[in-house]
Every structure is written in structure tokens, then in C-alpha cells.
Design a protein around this motif. Structure first.
Motif, PDB file in Angstrom:
ATOM      1  N   VAL A  13       0.797  -1.126   0.084  1.00  0.00           N
ATOM      2  CA  VAL A  13      -0.069   0.037   0.063  1.00  0.00           C
ATOM      3  C   VAL A  13       0.757   1.263  -0.064  1.00  0.00           C
ATOM      4  O   VAL A  13       1.966   1.071   0.796  1.00  0.00           O
ATOM      5  CB  VAL A  13      -1.033  -0.178   1.449  1.00  0.00           C
ATOM      6  N   VAL A  14       0.554   2.320  -0.805  1.00  0.00           N
ATOM      7  CA  VAL A  14       1.198   3.637  -0.781  1.00  0.00           C
ATOM      8  C   VAL A  14       0.274   4.518  -0.231  1.00  0.00           C
ATOM      9  O   VAL A  14      -0.956   4.682  -0.353  1.00  0.00           O
ATOM     10  CB  VAL A  14       1.694   3.927  -2.071  1.00  0.00           C
ATOM     11  N   VAL A  15       1.015   5.475   0.850  1.00  0.00           N
ATOM     12  CA  VAL A  15       0.224   6.444   1.435  1.00  0.00           C
ATOM     13  C   VAL A  15       0.817   7.728   1.216  1.00  0.00           C
ATOM     14  O   VAL A  15       1.940   7.773   0.787  1.00  0.00           O
ATOM     15  CB  VAL A  15       0.165   6.295   3.023  1.00  0.00           C
ATOM     16  N   SER A  16       0.108   8.839   1.331  1.00  0.00           N
ATOM     17  CA  SER A  16       0.540  10.179   1.043  1.00  0.00           C
ATOM     18  C   SER A  16       1.707  10.804   1.936  1.00  0.00           C
ATOM     19  O   SER A  16       2.412  11.449   1.500  1.00  0.00           O
ATOM     20  CB  SER A  16      -0.640  11.131   0.853  1.00  0.00           C
ATOM     21  N   GLY A  17       1.842  10.278   3.237  1.00  0.00           N
ATOM     22  CA  GLY A  17       2.712  10.750   3.975  1.00  0.00           C
ATOM     23  C   GLY A  17       2.981   9.738   5.329  1.00  0.00           C
ATOM     24  O   GLY A  17       2.189   8.723   5.400  1.00  0.00           O
ATOM     25  N   PRO A  18       4.053  10.066   5.993  1.00  0.00           N
ATOM     26  CA  PRO A  18       4.342   9.298   7.392  1.00  0.00           C
ATOM     27  C   PRO A  18       3.141   9.258   8.202  1.00  0.00           C
ATOM     28  O   PRO A  18       2.908   8.393   8.926  1.00  0.00           O
ATOM     29  CB  PRO A  18       5.487  10.131   7.751  1.00  0.00           C
ATOM     30  N   GLU A  19       2.464  10.354   8.379  1.00  0.00           N
ATOM     31  CA  GLU A  19       1.122  10.359   9.227  1.00  0.00           C
ATOM     32  C   GLU A  19       0.192   9.434   8.800  1.00  0.00           C
ATOM     33  O   GLU A  19      -0.502   9.077   9.598  1.00  0.00           O
ATOM     34  CB  GLU A  19       0.695  11.997   9.459  1.00  0.00           C
ATOM     35  N   ARG A  20      -0.028   9.364   7.569  1.00  0.00           N
ATOM     36  CA  ARG A  20      -0.974   8.445   6.980  1.00  0.00           C
ATOM     37  C   ARG A  20      -0.463   6.902   7.253  1.00  0.00           C
ATOM     38  O   ARG A  20      -1.282   6.004   7.553  1.00  0.00           O
ATOM     39  CB  ARG A  20      -1.300   8.611   5.728  1.00  0.00           C
ATOM     40  N   ALA A  21       0.741   6.746   7.187  1.00  0.00           N
ATOM     41  CA  ALA A  21       1.159   5.334   7.604  1.00  0.00           C
ATOM     42  C   ALA A  21       0.944   4.923   9.029  1.00  0.00           C
ATOM     43  O   ALA A  21       0.658   3.804   9.283  1.00  0.00           O
ATOM     44  CB  ALA A  21       2.864   5.383   7.194  1.00  0.00           C
ATOM     45  N   GLU A  22       1.002   6.142   9.787  1.00  0.00           N
ATOM     46  CA  GLU A  22       0.745   5.678  11.545  1.00  0.00           C
ATOM     47  C   GLU A  22      -0.545   5.442  11.436  1.00  0.00           C
ATOM     48  O   GLU A  22      -1.047   4.851  12.368  1.00  0.00           O
ATOM     49  CB  GLU A  22       1.033   7.184  12.143  1.00  0.00           C
ATOM     50  N   ASP A  23      -1.628   6.025  10.526  1.00  0.00           N
ATOM     51  CA  ASP A  23      -2.903   5.550  10.586  1.00  0.00           C
ATOM     52  C   ASP A  23      -3.178   4.151  10.698  1.00  0.00           C
ATOM     53  O   ASP A  23      -4.282   3.589  11.208  1.00  0.00           O
ATOM     54  CB  ASP A  23      -3.748   6.306   9.801  1.00  0.00           C
ATOM     55  N   LEU A  24      -2.412   3.473   9.783  1.00  0.00           N
ATOM     56  CA  LEU A  24      -2.548   2.106   9.415  1.00  0.00           C
ATOM     57  C   LEU A  24      -1.707   1.240  10.157  1.00  0.00           C
ATOM     58  O   LEU A  24      -1.936  -0.028  10.300  1.00  0.00           O
ATOM     59  CB  LEU A  24      -2.355   1.858   7.917  1.00  0.00           C
ATOM     60  N   CYS A  25      -0.342   1.639  10.567  1.00  0.00           N
ATOM     61  CA  CYS A  25       0.617   0.746  11.314  1.00  0.00           C
ATOM     62  C   CYS A  25       1.220   1.446  12.318  1.00  0.00           C
ATOM     63  O   CYS A  25       1.206   2.766  12.590  1.00  0.00           O
ATOM     64  CB  CYS A  25       1.504   0.266  10.219  1.00  0.00           C
ATOM     65  N   VAL A  26       1.862   0.636  13.181  1.00  0.00           N
ATOM     66  CA  VAL A  26       2.675   0.869  14.230  1.00  0.00           C
ATOM     67  C   VAL A  26       4.161   1.386  13.428  1.00  0.00           C
ATOM     68  O   VAL A  26       4.604   0.419  13.118  1.00  0.00           O
ATOM     69  CB  VAL A  26       2.744   0.023  15.549  1.00  0.00           C
ATOM     70  N   VAL A  27       4.546   2.562  13.476  1.00  0.00           N
ATOM     71  CA  VAL A  27       5.729   3.057  13.069  1.00  0.00           C
ATOM     72  C   VAL A  27       6.766   3.570  13.964  1.00  0.00           C
ATOM     73  O   VAL A  27       6.472   4.514  14.689  1.00  0.00           O
ATOM     74  CB  VAL A  27       5.354   4.118  11.948  1.00  0.00           C
ATOM     75  N   GLY A  28       7.731   2.894  14.030  1.00  0.00           N
ATOM     76  CA  GLY A  28       8.935   3.102  15.206  1.00  0.00           C
ATOM     77  C   GLY A  28       9.748   4.264  14.501  1.00  0.00           C
ATOM     78  O   GLY A  28       9.658   4.405  13.344  1.00  0.00           O
ATOM     79  N   GLU A  29      10.741   4.608  15.196  1.00  0.00           N
ATOM     80  CA  GLU A  29      11.615   5.725  14.428  1.00  0.00           C
ATOM     81  C   GLU A  29      12.564   5.244  13.598  1.00  0.00           C
ATOM     82  O   GLU A  29      12.730   5.718  12.644  1.00  0.00           O
ATOM     83  CB  GLU A  29      12.597   6.076  15.860  1.00  0.00           C
ATOM     84  N   ASP A  30      12.939   3.832  13.773  1.00  0.00           N
ATOM     85  CA  ASP A  30      13.687   3.300  12.654  1.00  0.00           C
ATOM     86  C   ASP A  30      12.940   3.151  11.474  1.00  0.00           C
ATOM     87  O   ASP A  30      13.443   3.123  10.304  1.00  0.00           O
ATOM     88  CB  ASP A  30      14.388   1.784  13.410  1.00  0.00           C
ATOM     89  N   GLU A  31      11.735   2.668  11.534  1.00  0.00           N
ATOM     90  CA  GLU A  31      10.905   2.379  10.459  1.00  0.00           C
ATOM     91  C   GLU A  31      10.509   3.584   9.719  1.00  0.00           C
ATOM     92  O   GLU A  31      10.472   3.814   8.541  1.00  0.00           O
ATOM     93  CB  GLU A  31       9.778   1.512  10.986  1.00  0.00           C
TER      94      GLU A  31
END
Length: 750
Positions: free
Chosen positions: A239-257
Motif C-alpha cells: 500500500v502507498v500512502v501520501s505521508g508518514p502520518e498516514r502510515a501511522e494511521d494504518l500501522c505502528v511506525v517506530g523511529e527506525d521504521e
């Protein structure tokens, strides 16, 4: 590294410091002369490294003092194409912040231009036909620069100074939208593609390295239709999302990720999926993880800004075919899948899939090395006496060419199971040979006589062939990945690989360096009833493991046997008699068997599916472990997987939940690996362990195995720069062939 704006950077730096001279490209890289005061020249040499462009990779700088010429200016001179090539080509890079700002500025002449780029970003490897990296040798040669672009190209103060793909709306390239029949559709192509996605249609989008298939990732019907048409029943979509904040909506995103997501390489990053999101269930059914990436081309940015929803972006192919990258291929192969094509007239010279990565202990770990990483070489501490080609494995194939101290691992080719993929493999090798001027005298290949990569190697003329055992190549790749040469205790766990005894290996403990190996231990071989059919139908492996564990008295009350009551007696008979049932020590087949016993997966739709779903269904809080009795002596040690199978069966009989059993099985395998390595350290004195093979894509197993080994005072090597799966095999083959050519075998007495 060419194509990263290094010459314009040098020009600007030298001018700023009041130096005269020149800079240019040749087949070895960048050459330059600077003339000025001693202080200015010294400051220049320091600044060249400290202030280099973001995409530049400086391996070394060599200098000579020359007599002063008295020139009054600093110039970029014409490239020189003569000589033996030693230069490097840059990988494709995501749109930089400066270009993105221009594209989104209504007052900028590149507003909305889906091909905006500069010296710091844009297409490189996928458009290069040859080197030196100059516009006539790229697919941008078809587009004559307009006056304003040409002015920027020749202006040393401009960010597009000598940017080879420079372009604008006036001079192309241009988008077009057409239907499955090739009829161009009226109106704005971008708006038409957005409307099609919003209607739930499937859109083929031409990207950097080929076509993608896209649907609205929140539309269940669209995602399910894509699965049906693409013949991809279960394997997760990216899946492609528009930005990091949208990735956070779908997944748990750590600092390294987060760092991986936003890197200039823009890979697909495997993240832990959140529950209860708007994502359609058909995108990644039953999976705890989701492959997410951010836009990496101007076109992707424009699409996502208009859609404001995540979209599926998966390779434009059918089943196991290579990704389509020409318009002719796209029409021929994808017309039965897609509703409309969003295409353009900039040709792709080399097809390249998206890369896939994950984070392991704060370190990037590649699962598929392709766009954004290729063709950046793996630098080695030693030189190759002769040029080498390694042909890789059959599944997840890559090839590798090597010269001097560079190993160039190819982009992901795929599974060599059809003519189209084999043709892509051969085309890629010819391109790399030409691009890096490699004339291989040594050709390394797998020992399996039926691999198409092996047959390709054996069909070459005037070369010396080097057969490299599959699991030795896995461990050698891990060594090179960690800049080491061994010896190590190599644990190579995978689906299968051809052994030196002509049987199928896959659960191996090797004493290994780059030159040679000894097989110190392995899982007890078990029959594969129906041979390759047992790979596609894991329940067969479950029956085989039950026969190995219980002999003729199988626990008939098991759900697996009741479910297959018409077939399992015949399968058990094949396993017991060894008829059409080759023996294998495969760890991957053991994981398949346990997955089938637990009812996770009886038949698979993609390679490794049963083991993937077994990991996904594990109780992460369970710390219990099934014991394995490691034999006291003998070489090689034969480690009984039947201990694990019997423990699984006993817990099933006792009504223990499948997720708990799965966890105890994983923990038991990790404990077994640590115990075997401890036993082998006593006999070899080696306390470094290298973990490789596709089974170690299982992050639960990798983490728990690494932790147990480290608790036992082992130093543990894992993969980072090349995949632990068969995508890393070609690097291992190259390393072994080069090491043998240097004849510096280390410490493996027979």
C-alpha cells in the motif's frame, strides 16, 4: 557515482573557493584538476567529502600534485568514454524536497509536472542505456530540451546544472490515459486516473521501473477483483500512502521504521498493522504486517494528493511473470486485468521492482533488493583476480557480476519458472556486463542440475564454471554482508537446496568460510511424498513427519488425518517406502508440517505461505518451549525434528490452543539451534554464528534465535544489505568463486 550532481557540486565549490581548473566524467568516475592557493586547495579537499551531494557515494579520493597551468576559470569538460570502465551508476531516487515544492507551487513553471527532477533526485538506473551517464545514453535522449531547460542545464548556479533527465511541461515527457483496448481517453490523464480509482476500477500506472496495478485500498470489492484478475489469492498487497502520518494511521511506525519509510530509496517497509482501520480486508488477509511505502515519483505524489486515500500498488504482472515495463508488454499482459492505463512516453530501459525492507534491532534488513538500491555495489575488502558472473538460484533470483573490489547484485528477477522471467534474467545480465564492462571468466552456479540458472551457466562458452553448494552460498552471502571472511558456524535454514550428496538439504549447520565448508549437523531427513507436490500441499509433509515420528502407528484422531482420510494412507505409504518421496533435511518443510498439523494451511498459493501464516498466528506472550534431544556424537550430527512433531501432537491431543503450540514450536527451534551451536563450538572452537536462508525471514524465529545465541556468548551475524532468502545467493556464489580464485582457503580441515 554518476548521476548524483557531483560535477555541478564540484564546480560550485571550486568557484566559491576561488579555484580554477576543470571536472569531468570518465569510465573510472570523476576526474578533476583544481588550481589555487594551498589553503584553498586543502579546504576544497575537505569540503568535497563533507559537503557532497545527498546521493553521492565517495569510496576514495586520490590526488597528485601538478604544475600550475594559470587557467582563469573552472569548467565542466566533456565526458571521456575510452578505457576500461570503473565508474558506478546511481540508483533511482525519490523526488527531493526542492522539486516537490516546485511541483506544488502554482506560480512555478513546473507546477503539476509529473516528471520534475534535478541533480539530487529522479530516475537513474532505469533510464541508463550505457555510460558515461550523459543524456544521449539515457532514454531521455528522445526529448529535446526546450530553451529554458537547456539554460538551466548549462547554468553552474542552477540546481539542474548537468541534470541529465531535466525536463518541463514544454519539452516532455507527457502523460496519457487509455483504455484496455489502447484507445486514448479524453481529458486530463491524471484526473481521469483518479476518477477511475474512485469508481473502484483497476488502473495500471507506469512507474520508474515498470507498471503497477492500483486500486483504492479501502475498497473491498476493488481489492478482491484485483486479486481475482491477477491470480493472487492470498499474498499481501503493498500500500502507498501520501505521508508518514498516514502510515501511522494504518500501522505502528517506530523511529527506525520512519527512517526507512522516508529514505531517498523509498522501499516498501513491512510494519505492524493496526486493527480497526479503513483498509479493505482483501489487501493483506490474515496478516499482522502490512507493506507500506510513501510516494517516490512526482506522479505518485500528484495521485495521492488528489485521492486522499491509501492505494494498493502492486507489480504489474500476472502470477509469476516479470513486471511489464513497455507499453506493448503492458497491453499484451495486463489488458485482461485493468480498466485503464495511466502511461507516459518516457521509456524504461531496465525493469525494476520495488524493494522490500524491515527493521531488525534498529538495522535495515532487505527482503527484496531492487529499486533504490540497485545497482549500488557491495564493496569488498579484496579484489577479484578475474571478472565473475554468478547466476543465482531458481526462486527469488538475482544475478551478480564482480570485478576489482565491487560486487554488483542485480535487481530482483523473480522465479525462473517461465520463458518470460528467464528472458528478463538474460537481458539483465547483458545489461550489467555492458554497463560495468564485465567480461566474466568465472561463472558460478548452483549445484542443482535442473535450475534454469545452472543451465544458463552451463550454456556459456569459454568460461570456467564454479559450482557452489546452495547453503554454502547462503552463509558466504551473510559473511560478505557483514564484511567478514570466516570461519563461522553457519546455520542455513530454508526450503531446500541441492546437497553435495545429491539429496535435498535445508536444515544445515556448517563450518564455513568463503572458500569451503563442512557439514557438521543437519535436521534428520524426512521424505517428501510426491516430491514438489509436497511443497504445494504442506499436509503431505505433516503426514511424512508423522511417519518419521510414529512409524506405522499414526495418531488417526488428528484433524489433519480426518480431513485427508481418503488420501493420507497412500501418502504415508509413499513416505514409509521412499517411493516418489525424496528425503530432505529441510527446515522449511518442517515449518510447513507444523502449520498443517495446526490447521493453519493445508495447501499454499505462494511460496512459504504456510510458514508465514504459522508465524502470524503465534501467541507472542507464550514462553514455553518443546525440547529436542541433540545426539551426543557423530559427524554430521542428525538432529531429530520428530521430537518437535511429537510435542506438537501431544499438545493437540491435550487441547492446547494452536497459537500457544505455534509459539512453543518456534521457541523449541530457537533452543535447538542454540544447543547445536554450543555443541559445535566445543568441537571447533568457533564462536561466531551466521544465520541465513529463507526460514530466517521469520522475525519471531530470528529474534528468539539471536537472543538465545547471544545469551550463550555467541557473536551473531545476520543479513542487512542483501536478503537472507535466495535473493542473496548470487552474492554468496560470487564471493565463493572469487575466494577460490585467490586460493587463500582458511581453516577447514577435512
Amino acid at each position: 557515482m554518476q548521476g548524483v550532481g557531483f560535477r555541478p557540486f564540484v564546480h560550485s565549490l571550486a568557484t566559491r573557493l576561488g579555484l580554477s581548473g576543470h571536472v569531468g566524467n570518465d569510465v573510472h568516475g570523476v576526474f578533476l584538476e583544481v588550481e589555487g592557493t594551498t589553503a584553498a586547495v586543502e579546504r576544497f579537499l575537505v569540503s568535497v567529502t563533507e559537503q557532497a551531494p545527498p546521493l553521492a557515494v565517495i569510496e576514495r579520493i586520490t590526488t597528485d600534485e601538478l604544475a600550475a597551468c594559470g587557467s582563469g576559470s573552472f569548467e565542466i569538460v566533456a565526458s571521456e568514454a575510452a578505457g576500461t570502465r570503473g565508474t558506478l551508476v546511481s540508483a533511482d531516487s525519490t523526488t527531493c524536497a526542492d522539486c516537490l515544492r516546485e511541483m506544488l507551487d502554482p506560480h512555478d513553471r513546473r507546477f503539476g509536472h509529473p516528471f520534475v527532477n534535478c541533480t539530487n533526485c529522479g530516475p537513474r538506473f532505469t533510464i541508463v542505456r550505457d555510460i558515461p551517464y550523459d543524456r544521449p545514453l539515457t532514454t531521455m535522449s528522445a526529448f529535446a530540451m526546450c530553451a529554458r531547460c537547456e539554460s538551466e542545464y548549462h547554468d553552474p548556479a542552477d540546481r539542474r546544472f548537468h541534470a541529465q533527465p531535466v525536463c518541463c511541461p514544454d519539452c516532455g515527457p507527457r502523460l496519457r490515459l487509455h483504455d484496455a483496448a489502447g484507445v486514448v481517453l479524453p481529458g486530463d490523464p491524471l484526473a481521469g486516473a483518479v476518477a477511475a480509482l474512485e469508481r473502484g476500477e483497476i488502473v495500471a500506472i507506469k512507474g520508474l521501473g515498470g507498471y503497477h496495478l492500483a486500486v483504492d485500498a479501502t475498497n473491498q470489492d476493488a481489492a478482491a477483483t484485483l486479486r481475482k484478475r491477477k491470480h493472487r489469492e492470498d499474498k499481501p498487497f503493498a500500500v502507498v500512502v501520501s505521508g508518514p502520518e498516514r502510515a501511522e494511521d494504518l500501522c505502528v511506525v517506530g523511529e527506525d521504521e520512519q527512517a526507512l519509510l522516508t529514505s531517498p530509496r523509498r522501499p516498501i517497509v513491512l510494519l505492524r498493522a493496526r486493527t480497526g482501520t479503513a483498509l479493505a480486508a482483501a489487501v493483506a488477509p490474515g496478516n499482522r504486517r502490512l507493506g507500506v511505502m510513501l510516494p517516490y515519483t512526482p506522479l505518485h505524489h500528484l495521485l495521492l494528493r488528489q485521492l486522499d486515500t491509501p492505494i494498493v500498488l502492486t507489480s504489474g504482472n500476472v502470477a509469476d511473470e516479470p513486471i511489464a515495463y513497455t507499453e506493448q508488454q503492458a497491453r499484451a499482459r495486463l489488458s485482461g486485468i485493468v480498466d485503464v492505463f495511466l502511461s507516459h512516453d518516457r521509456a524504461i530501459h531496465m525493469r525494476t521492482d520495488d524493494s522490500v525492507v524491515r527493521s531488525f534491532r534498529g538495522r535495515e534488513m532487505l527482503l527484496r533488493r531492487s529499486r533504490g538500491y540497485v545497482p549500488q555495489p557491495i564493496p569488498l575488502a579484496w579484489d577479484f583476480p578475474r571478472h565473475v558472473l554468478a547466476c543465482g538460484a531458481e526462486l527469488k533470483n538475482t544475478f551478480c557480476v564482480a570485478k576489482q573490489h565491487h560486487a554488483f547484485v542485480s535487481h530482483h528477477i523473480g522465479d525462473l519458472e517461465n520463458h518470460e522471467t528467464l528472458a528478463s534474467f538474460a537481458e539483465g545480465i547483458e545489461h550489467f556486463r555492458r554497463l560495468f564492462e564485465v567480461d566474466p571468466r568465472l561463472v558460478a552456479h548452483d549445484l542443482h542440475p535442473e535450475y534454469l540458472s545452472t543451465k544458463y551457466a552451463q550454456g556459456l562458452d569459454d568460461v570456467e564454471l564454479v559450482g557452489v553448494q546452495h547453503h554454502h552460498a547462503h552463509i558466504a552471502a551473510c559473511l560478505v554482508d557483514n564484511a567478514e571472511s570466516g570461519p563461522v558456524l553457519g546455520v542455513a535454514f530454508d526450503g531446500l537446496g541441492y546437497g553435495t550428496d545429491d539429496t535435498l538439504w535445508g536444515g544445515e549447520f556448517l563450518l564455513s568460510d568463503l572458500v569451503d565448508f563442512r557439514r557438521l549437523a543437519h535436521l534428520e531427513p524426512v521424505a517428501m511424498p510426491g516430491a514438489t507436490t509436497a511443497i504445494r500441499q504442506p499436509w503431505r509433509m505433516a503426514v511424512a513427519h508423522l511417519v518419521s515420528a510414529y512409524g506405522q502407528h499414526l495418531p488417526a484422531e488428528l484433524d489433519l488425518l480426518r480431513r485427508n482420510e481418503q488420501q493420507w494412507p497412500a501418502v504415508a505409504d509413499l513416505a514409509a517406502r521412499g517411493v516418489s518421496a525424496p528425503p530432505t533435511s529441510s527446515a522449511g518443510r518442517l515449518f510447513d508440517a507444523v502449520a498443517a498439523l495446526l490447521g493453519v494451511r493445508h495447501a499454499i498459493n505462494y511460496e512459504g505461505q504456510a510458514a508465514v501464516e504459522l508465524e502470524q498466528g503465534t501467541d507472542l506472550d507464550e514462553r514455553g518451549s518443546y525440547p529436542v534431544t541433540v545426539p551426543a556424537g557423530g559427524e554430521p550430527l542428525r538432529v531429530p525434528g520428530s521430537d518437535l512433531v511429537r510435542a506438537v501432537v501431544e499438545d493437540l491431543r491435550a487441547g492446547v490452543a494452536a497459537p500457544v503450540i505455534a509459539a512453543r514450536f518456534h521457541n523449541g527451534v530457537a533452543d535447538m539451534i542454540a544447543e547445536v551451536c554450543t555443541r559445535l563450538r566445543e568441537s571447533t572452537g568457533v564462536s561466531t554464528v551466521a544465520l541465513s536462508g529463507g526460514v530466517f525471514q521469520n522475525m519471531l524465529l530470528l529474534e528468539r534465535t539471536t537472543a538465545r545465541l547471544e545469551a550463550g556468548d555467541f557473536r551473531v551475524l545476520v543479513h542487512a544489505r542483501v536478503p537472507t532468502n535466495d535473493g542473496g545467493i548470487s552474492l554468496g556464489q560470487v564471493a565463493v568463486a572469487g575466494a577460490r580464485d585467490r586460493c587463500d582457503s582458511a581453516v577447514l580441515p577435512r
